[in-house]
Design an enzyme around this catalytic site. Structure first.
Site, PDB file in Angstrom:
ATOM      1  N   GLU A  31      -0.285   1.174  10.168  1.00 49.46           N
ATOM      2  CA  GLU A  31       0.654   2.569   9.662  1.00 49.46           C
ATOM      3  C   GLU A  31       1.817   1.547   8.727  1.00 49.46           C
ATOM      4  O   GLU A  31       1.456   2.853   8.200  1.00 49.46           O
ATOM      5  CB  GLU A  31       0.741   3.058  11.051  1.00 49.46           C
ATOM      6  CG  GLU A  31      -0.391   3.761  12.044  1.00 49.46           C
ATOM      7  CD  GLU A  31      -1.182   4.594  11.567  1.00 49.46           C
ATOM      8  OE1 GLU A  31      -0.931   5.357   9.781  1.00 49.46           O
ATOM      9  OE2 GLU A  31      -2.260   5.066  12.162  1.00 49.46           O
ATOM     10  N   ASP A  82     -13.269   2.983   9.471  1.00 55.33           N
ATOM     11  CA  ASP A  82     -12.741   3.977   8.385  1.00 55.33           C
ATOM     12  C   ASP A  82     -12.716   3.249   7.222  1.00 55.33           C
ATOM     13  O   ASP A  82     -13.696   2.524   6.335  1.00 55.33           O
ATOM     14  CB  ASP A  82     -12.670   5.716   8.625  1.00 55.33           C
ATOM     15  CG  ASP A  82     -11.603   5.330   9.246  1.00 55.33           C
ATOM     16  OD1 ASP A  82     -10.852   3.713   9.841  1.00 55.33           O
ATOM     17  OD2 ASP A  82     -11.127   6.321   9.675  1.00 55.33           O
TER      18      ASP A  82
HETATM   19  C1  DMJ Z   1      -4.360   8.452   7.596  1.00 54.39           C
HETATM   20  O1  DMJ Z   1      -2.840   7.942   8.041  1.00 54.39           O
HETATM   21  C2  DMJ Z   1      -5.128   8.060   6.735  1.00 54.39           C
HETATM   22  O2  DMJ Z   1      -5.746   8.372   6.149  1.00 54.39           O
HETATM   23  C3  DMJ Z   1      -5.460   6.398   7.862  1.00 54.39           C
HETATM   24  O3  DMJ Z   1      -6.993   5.907   6.995  1.00 54.39           O
HETATM   25  C4  DMJ Z   1      -6.692   7.822   8.936  1.00 54.39           C
HETATM   26  N1  DMJ Z   1      -6.163   8.808   9.321  1.00 54.39           N
HETATM   27  C5  DMJ Z   1      -5.309   9.396   8.827  1.00 54.39           C
HETATM   28  C6  DMJ Z   1      -5.363  10.921   8.713  1.00 54.39           C
HETATM   29  O4  DMJ Z   1      -5.991  11.565   8.848  1.00 54.39           O
END
Ligand code: DMJ
Length: 620
Positions: free
Chosen positions: A246, A379
């Protein structure tokens, strides 16, 4: 001799017996001494009073130049001596006239043009301050990559919609500023600050995440206020535990983009400083980093809930773009080495059916549970394989191969079509498919479209179709709710399609992925439905998420009225509003040819290869 000891002597009557002449001489001598002491005092005052330098330059400037002429054997009245003094006077006059012209030009400039001038005095002060603190970084000449500034759309409807999205950003920002300045996020219903433990003791996540959106939308006053906060308050020297992923995607990514857009040196330095703080996370037997890190002690660990102490694919696999830029901007290869080492560790492993499980143990270097997802936990790993290749100006052939191989395995094992004709990406748990797709997974439409052009021969068209089908499914997940906002996860089983069936999957937290995908599909196809779908989302956000103190997520998108969760996520400003704005902008604003977006929508420039070389090198 002190003046005071002379005075009694001068007033002694006995001395009247001496001749009047000698008396006059002594008196004259004393007067001369007193006078010279007075002159000495005056000079002392000129040199030691605080503003004496002004006096020197103003009053004595001319005579000292004359004196120089005399000392070099020239007559102070000679033509050359006068010439020097005249030249100096002429220079003063010229400087004065130049200053007047500059002031006049500035007054005639449009205020927006003044703001656009990135080399402001303030900027230079900031740069100077930071430079003094740390001179160990190489000096880099900032060259602005192409496409930073956008133009007004020519079509009036698009122009109006784009302006509306800017107004939404203004509203989100103003409320954050009013009620939560310096906190990580805003609670828009209770109108106070909110601090997520993802960032530990780090503060100001919304400020750093929003910097580039403010710049892109030409909100320069707000950008300046945010920059000032970063200079004065963003402090990484804390005894606190943070999420490496993060902090990397939001803080490092946000600072890097702010640097590349504005050229402000402070952002480069802060990004590198923070990157260095993250390095101890890689101290594991395999070099696969820990998920959590104490920024002071450098001690790392993994999430207690992660299978057998594993690190998470989407976390350790989403550092590549930022770390490559950190090496470029610092001249220190260590960042690039760390992320290339992650690749090496993955390359050594067998992939079940060509898929990458979400869990990997950093001590043993072995997979944990065989769960595979293109949504949560997996993802952005896939996203970064493709973007590593694109960001390297297509020189990172390994990244390219890993991406297209992974996508092939995903197509084969995870992508399915519902009986109603909706294409979706399922999740894989130990060989069994779970027919569920997350909101997070919807970014894949955009990713597949972005990679379609480079797909193996003859597959570009199929990849574009796949991207469009996934985008349609994600739109359906919105269209089938009451609030016209998408649920956190939707299913294709038990007689439903693209609908959430579990209460804990019905929430919407202002996530960007569906809008992100609309933006990519719009850029590649110019099919008006993508702008139309984006506009539907704007209307739903305005109707159900906008509250008095900002924007809030909702707990159930199927409810007839919104129940607000009272959080304005920082990614709403970093991603959702930025992608909406770009959806209604011209294609040459941050063009894909020159920029890639990190997973938090922070644009990073393509590192252009040098002509006649295969090496990624200069940022254009
Ligand atoms: C964001 O912090 C980024 O896109 C991350 O890759 C996935 N989740 C959140 C948004 O949904």
């Amino acid at each position: 001799m002190p003046v005071a000891t002379l005075l009694p002597f001068t007033s002694t009557p006995n001395r009247k017996s001496t001749s009047p002449t000698s008396f006059r001489l002594t008196e004259k001598f004393i007067l001369l001494l007193v006078f010279s002491a007075f002159i000495t005092l005056c000079f002392g005052a000129i040199f030691f009073l605080p503003d004496s330098s002004k006096l020197l330059s103003g009053v004595f400037f001319r005579s000292s130049s004359v004196e120089t002429a005399t000392r070099t054997g020239m007559d102070s009245g000679s033509s050359t001596g006068t010439g020097n003094a005249d030249k100096i006077l002429a220079k003063i006059r010229k400087d004065h006239e130049d200053a007047l012209i500059e002031a006049k030009d500035t007054l005639q400039k449009h205020p927006e043009d003044i703001k656009k001038d990135i080399k402001t005095d303030k900027d230079q002060v900031v740069q100077g301050l930071v430079k003094d603190k740390d001179d160990s970084l190489p000096i880099i000449e900032y060259v602005r990559p192409p496409g930073v500034m956008g133009r007004e759309p020519t079509d009036p409807d698009t122009k109006e919609k784009r302006a509306k999205i800017k107004e939404m950003m203004q509203f989100a920002w103003d409320n954050y500023k009013r009620y939560a300045w310096g906190f990580n996020e805003l609670r828009p219903v209770s109108k106070q600050g909110h601090s997520s433990n993802l960032f530990g003791g780090l503060k100001g996540a919304t400020i750093v995440d929003a910097l580039d959106t403010l710049y892109i939308m030409e909100m320069y006053d707000e950008f300046e206020a945010a920059s000032e906060w970063v200079v004065k308050n963003l402090d990484f020297n804390q005894n606190t535990e943070i999420s490496v992923f993060e902090v990397n995607i939001r803080f490092v990514g946000g600072l890097l983009s702010a640097y590349y857009l504005s050229g402000k040196e402070v952002f480069r330095r802060k990004a590198i400083e923070l990157g260095e703080k993250l390095l101890p996370a890689f101290k594991t037997p395999t070099g696969i980093p820990w998920a959590l890190l104490n920024m002071k002690s450098g001690i790392g660990r993994n999430w207690p809930w992660a299978s057998g102490g594993s690190s998470i694919l989407a976390e350790y696999g989403t550092l590549h773009l930022e770390f490559m830029h950190l090496s470029k901007l610092s001249g220190n290869p260590v960042f690039a080495e760390k992320v290339m080492n992650i690749r090496k560790a993955l390359n050594r492993l067998d992939k079940p059916s060509g898929l990458y499980p979400n869990y990997l143990n950093p001590n043993s270097g072995q997979w944990g549970q065989h769960h595979v997802s293109v949504g949560g936990l997996g993802d952005s790993f896939y996203e970064y394989l493709l973007k590593a290749w694109l960001m390297s100006d297509k020189t990172d052939e390994e990244g390219k191969k890993l991406y297209y191989d992974a996508l092939q395995a995903i197509e084969k094992s995870l992508i399915r079509k519902s009986s109603g004709g909706l294409t979706y990406i399922a999740e894989w748990k130990g060989g069994l498919l779970e027919h569920k797709m997350g909101h997070l997974t919807c970014f894949a439409g955009g990713m597949i479209a972005l990679g379609a052009d480079g797909a193996p021969e003859g597959q570009t068209g199929r990849h574009m179709e796949l991207a469009a089908e996934i985008t349609r499914t994600c739109h359906e997940s919105y269209a089938r709710t009451n609030l016209k906002l998408g649920p956190e996860a939707f299913r294709f089983d038990g007689g439903v399609e693209a609908i959430a069936t579990r209460q804990n999957e019905k929430y919407f937290i202002l996530r960007p992925e569906v809008i992100e995908t609309y933006m990519y599909l719009w850029r590649f196809t110019h099919d008006p439905k993508y702008r139309q779908w984006g506009w539907e989302a704007v209307q739903a956000l305005e109707q159900h998420c906008r509250v008095e103190g900002g924007y809030s997520g909702v707990r159930d998108v199927y409810a007839s009225n919104p129940n607000h969760d009272d959080v304005q996520q920082s990614f709403y400003l970093a991603e959702t509003l930025k992608y909406l704005y770009l959806l209604f902008s011209e294609d040459d604003h941050l063009p894909f040819e020159h920029w890639v977006f990190n997973t938090e929508a922070h644009p990073l420039p393509v590192i252009k290869k040098e002509p006649n070389s295969n090496q990624a090198n200069e940022v254009e």
